[in-house]
Write an enzyme that holds these catalytic residues in place. Structure first.
Site, short mmCIF file in Angstrom:
data_model
loop_
_atom_site.label_atom_id
_atom_site.label_comp_id
_atom_site.label_asym_id
_atom_site.label_seq_id
_atom_site.Cartn_x
_atom_site.Cartn_y
_atom_site.Cartn_z
CB CYS A 34 -0.97 -0.03 1.18
SG CYS A 34 -0.19 0.02 2.80
NE ARG A 39 -4.19 1.97 3.09
CZ ARG A 39 -3.35 2.99 2.93
NH1 ARG A 39 -3.22 3.88 3.90
NH2 ARG A 39 -2.67 3.17 1.82
#
Length: 76
Positions: A34, A39
């Site tokens: 990411c 995340r």
């Protein structure tokens, strides 16, 4: 994530079915990334729980995308 259960993860068998439906099958290598690997760390853990040979790219886009000498492929 299950919106009806306070964003808990869906059961692993349901996640496996959802991935299979889009062509991601057991044995496929998965590399998560990411902007900063915060995340994508969850994606990595889920992939490992499902038995995929997953790897996490901790440098993620923040490292790769900010260099002038790394290739970037745009897919529409």
């Amino acid at each position: 994530m299950d919106r009806t259960r306070n964003l808990r993860l869906l059961p692993l068998d349901v996640l496996q079915q959802k991935l299979a439906a889009i062509g991601i099958l057991p044995g496929h290598s998965i590399i998560t990334h990411c902007q900063s690997h915060h995340r994508s760390g969850l994606t990595y853990l889920v992939a490992k729980a499902l038995g995929y040979p997953a790897k996490g790219y901790h440098g993620s886009w923040g490292e790769w995308g900010n260099r002038d000498d790394t290739p970037i492929e745009m897919v529409a």
